[in-house]
Design a protein around this motif. Sequence first.
Motif, short mmCIF file in Angstrom:
data_model
loop_
_atom_site.label_atom_id
_atom_site.label_comp_id
_atom_site.label_asym_id
_atom_site.label_seq_id
_atom_site.Cartn_x
_atom_site.Cartn_y
_atom_site.Cartn_z
N ARG A 154 21.02 21.00 22.12
CA ARG A 154 21.82 21.40 23.28
C ARG A 154 22.56 20.20 23.86
N GLY A 155 21.83 19.11 24.08
CA GLY A 155 22.46 17.92 24.63
C GLY A 155 23.51 17.34 23.71
N GLY A 156 23.17 17.24 22.41
CA GLY A 156 24.11 16.65 21.46
C GLY A 156 25.38 17.45 21.29
N LEU A 157 25.27 18.78 21.24
CA LEU A 157 26.45 19.62 21.01
C LEU A 157 27.31 19.76 22.26
N LEU A 158 26.67 19.87 23.43
CA LEU A 158 27.46 20.02 24.66
C LEU A 158 28.27 18.76 24.97
N VAL A 159 27.76 17.60 24.60
CA VAL A 159 28.46 16.35 24.90
C VAL A 159 29.45 15.98 23.81
N LEU A 160 29.35 16.62 22.65
CA LEU A 160 30.22 16.27 21.53
C LEU A 160 31.71 16.33 21.86
N PRO A 161 32.20 17.29 22.67
CA PRO A 161 33.63 17.29 23.00
C PRO A 161 34.08 16.08 23.82
N TYR A 162 33.16 15.40 24.52
CA TYR A 162 33.54 14.25 25.34
C TYR A 162 34.34 13.22 24.54
N PRO A 163 33.76 12.61 23.49
CA PRO A 163 34.52 11.57 22.78
C PRO A 163 35.74 12.12 22.04
N PHE A 164 35.66 13.35 21.52
CA PHE A 164 36.80 13.91 20.79
C PHE A 164 37.98 14.15 21.72
N LEU A 165 37.71 14.70 22.91
CA LEU A 165 38.79 14.90 23.87
C LEU A 165 39.35 13.58 24.38
N THR A 166 38.44 12.64 24.65
CA THR A 166 38.88 11.34 25.17
C THR A 166 39.71 10.58 24.14
N ARG A 167 39.36 10.69 22.87
CA ARG A 167 40.08 9.98 21.81
C ARG A 167 41.52 10.50 21.63
N ARG A 168 41.74 11.76 21.92
CA ARG A 168 43.05 12.35 21.64
C ARG A 168 44.10 11.98 22.69
N TRP A 169 43.66 11.52 23.89
CA TRP A 169 44.63 11.21 24.93
C TRP A 169 45.34 9.90 24.65
N PRO A 170 46.65 9.81 24.99
CA PRO A 170 47.34 8.52 24.91
C PRO A 170 47.03 7.67 26.14
N VAL A 187 37.09 6.61 32.33
CA VAL A 187 37.92 6.41 31.13
C VAL A 187 39.06 7.42 31.10
N VAL A 188 38.75 8.69 31.38
CA VAL A 188 39.77 9.74 31.33
C VAL A 188 40.90 9.46 32.31
N LYS A 189 40.58 8.88 33.46
CA LYS A 189 41.59 8.59 34.47
C LYS A 189 42.62 7.57 33.98
N LEU A 190 42.31 6.82 32.92
CA LEU A 190 43.25 5.83 32.40
C LEU A 190 44.31 6.46 31.50
N ALA A 191 44.10 7.68 31.07
CA ALA A 191 45.05 8.32 30.16
C ALA A 191 46.32 8.72 30.90
N CYS A 192 47.43 8.72 30.16
CA CYS A 192 48.70 9.11 30.78
C CYS A 192 49.13 10.46 30.23
N ALA A 193 48.25 11.43 30.35
CA ALA A 193 48.52 12.78 29.87
C ALA A 193 47.79 13.76 30.79
N ASP A 194 48.01 15.03 30.55
CA ASP A 194 47.32 16.07 31.31
C ASP A 194 45.89 16.16 30.79
N THR A 195 44.96 15.62 31.54
CA THR A 195 43.57 15.54 31.10
C THR A 195 42.69 16.56 31.81
N ARG A 196 43.28 17.66 32.26
CA ARG A 196 42.49 18.64 33.00
C ARG A 196 41.40 19.26 32.14
N ILE A 197 41.63 19.38 30.83
CA ILE A 197 40.61 19.93 29.95
C ILE A 197 39.35 19.07 30.00
N SER A 198 39.55 17.75 29.88
CA SER A 198 38.42 16.83 29.94
C SER A 198 37.74 16.87 31.30
N SER A 199 38.54 16.91 32.35
CA SER A 199 37.98 16.90 33.70
C SER A 199 37.18 18.16 33.98
#
Length: 315
Positions: A154-170, A187-199
């Motif tokens: 549960r912990g591993g799968l629920l957190v898995l989107p964190y790095p994948f979403l963070t990596r895709r932002w410019p 970290v997400v706040k440093l991206a210059c894109a719409d990061t609402r999905i991550s937030s």
Amino acid sequence: MSAYNITKFTNPSTFILLGIPGLEEAHVWFSIPFCTLYSISILGNSTILLIVKREPALRGPMYYFLCMLAVTDLILSTCTLPKMLSIFWFNAREISFTACLTQMYFLRCSSLIESGIFVAMAFDRYVAICDPLRHSTILTNHVVAKIGLAVVLRGGLLVLPYPFLTRRWPYCRTNIISHTYCEHIAVVKLACADTRISSYYGLFVAFFVPGLDVLFIAVSYAQILRAIFILPTKNARLKTFGTCGSHLSAILAFYIPIIFSSLTYRFGHNVPLWIHVLIANFYLLVPPMLNPIIYGVRNRQLQKSLFQFITHKGI
């Protein structure tokens, strides 16, 4: 911050961790309590694992979950504290992008796993008090292993989107993180894109999932209290409730700092940044240090086994 100019880039190779912003001159002093708490955490949790491994009398669901908690606490503190201390002692502020995402993943994953372990421990206490005659048949080693695997997955799968979403932002603003570790929102706040999905997903994982865990724990303890209140004598009620003392203390030590840190970081906009950072570090330092102490002080079987181990080794 003047030593690190704000740069523009698309894919950062490294981030710069500032440590405790505004209190850089005091880093060496902060390292003393940080290192002390980390050392106690390593020693205490390693001792728990060693004692349970060598003592056959401690082979049971509660102690298996306690070992899972000890391993999780070791991962939780070790994935952040060594880097913090390198910042405080050697001003080694750079961290690679991949290492930052890895740290973020294991930090969040460990937190969710620990929350799930507390739910499992609450279920163990519920069965032990409300249905004691069937405790050994309900919580067999096979069932405990399944619960442990479910908690980890549960912990591993629920957190898995964190790095994948963070990596895709410019990242075209800055590579400076005003923190001691790679905190997800920082970290997400440093991206210059719409990061609402991550937030939004971060909010869901940070509040909804632990919220469900707290609800399950509350329901378990409601049933436990109901069973305790029907016991015939006051001494019996106190003795039975006393078996839950360690678990309740560990729960409070874990959830209160996380809730306070999350609320302060997201809604305390007028709070100085260095206070945000110190509060965020609190739940990384204190619960892993307190858990082995809480269980060691309140559990007589652990105390007895530790005493026998010390005297056997002639320490």
